[in-house]
Design an enzyme around this catalytic site. Structure first.
Site, PDB file in Angstrom:
ATOM      1  N   CYS A   1       1.012  -1.058   0.143  1.00  0.00           N
ATOM      2  CA  CYS A   1      -0.060   0.186  -0.017  1.00  0.00           C
ATOM      3  C   CYS A   1       0.835   0.975   0.127  1.00  0.00           C
ATOM      4  O   CYS A   1       1.369   1.609   0.902  1.00  0.00           O
ATOM      5  CB  CYS A   1      -0.943   0.158   1.297  1.00  0.00           C
ATOM      6  SG  CYS A   1      -1.967   1.550   1.298  1.00  0.00           S
TER       7      CYS A   1
ATOM      8  N   GLU B   1      -3.739   0.760  -6.012  1.00  0.00           N
ATOM      9  CA  GLU B   1      -2.951  -0.401  -6.079  1.00  0.00           C
ATOM     10  C   GLU B   1      -2.783  -0.284  -7.652  1.00  0.00           C
ATOM     11  O   GLU B   1      -3.599   0.016  -8.485  1.00  0.00           O
ATOM     12  CB  GLU B   1      -3.442  -1.322  -5.797  1.00  0.00           C
ATOM     13  CG  GLU B   1      -2.247  -2.590  -5.407  1.00  0.00           C
ATOM     14  CD  GLU B   1      -1.342  -2.310  -4.666  1.00  0.00           C
ATOM     15  OE1 GLU B   1      -0.013  -1.812  -5.294  1.00  0.00           O
ATOM     16  OE2 GLU B   1      -1.130  -2.372  -3.421  1.00  0.00           O
TER      17      GLU B   1
END
Length: 214
Positions: A2, A99
């Site tokens: 992340c 992402e």
């Protein structure tokens, strides 16, 4: 992993009010910036603090070390960066995260379907510089992907549901560690424009625009 996330009010598209604090909208939160974290205060209540995203270990001589912005759940035990902070747990609020598809490099925005704001598991540390300056920093813990993310990436942040947030902050390591698993409730992802998201200087709601032509 992340490496970017978003914090904003999905209804008003403005700032988030959390624990009595006004949190500024940020559509492209990046490592090394100041982020809001929730941890236990002196009176044992949940309190909001700010910390640098990218944990700074106690042994660091300066801020030139790489930003440890993620910590793998399966590699916490004995890790020289994260293990000394294992009792210094925090929650990191966000409205969603980005992402990148590991093959195509297409960025996606991912959010919890029924939650305007959710909380990821983190660790924090207070680093003391040689000149005595103190700086709080934090990292987001990641785990294996769920079905929503498995086709684009091999990691995802650990999301802690409301009923387990106190457990994450307070429990012994064995119990807390059992929470570090893929999220099972519904999530949603959609492609966003890389020209907006890839540049950390872009901090506008344009980052969340659906990319229709890929």
């Amino acid at each position: 992993m992340c490496g970017r996330y978003v914090i904003y009010d999905r209804l008003t598209q403005g700032n988030v009010v959390l624990l009595g604090h006004d949190i500024p909208t940020n559509f492209n939160v990046a490592p090394t910036t100041e982020i809001p974290i929730i941890r236990r205060g002196a009176d044992h209540t949940q309190e909001l603090y700010t910390a640098r995203w990218g944990l700074i270990p106690n042994w660091a001589k300066d801020l030139k070390i790489p930003p440890f912005f993620n910590a793998r759940a399966d590699k916490l035990v004995g890790n020289k960066v994260f293990w000394p902070c294992i009792q210094q747990r925090c929650l990191i609020p966000m409205a969603g995260f980005y992402e990148w598809d590991q093959t195509s490099k297409q960025p996606y925005f991912i959010q919890v379907s029924d939650e305007a704001l959710f909380y990821t598991a983190g660790l924090w540390n207070r680093w003391c510089a040689p000149d005595g300056q103190q700086l709080d920093s934090a990292t987001i813990i990641t785990t294996d992907p769920n079905d929503t993310l498995a086709d684009i990436h091999h990691r995802m942040p650990v999301i802690v549901d409301a009923e387990y947030r106190d457990t994450w902050l307070d429990a012994e390591f064995t119990t807390a560690h059992s929470l570090l698993k893929p999220y099972t409730r519904p999530m949603h992802k959609y492609p966003v424009n890389s020209k907006h998201v890839n540049n950390v200087r872009n901090n506008s709601i344009q980052c969340l625009e659906i990319m229709h032509n890929r």
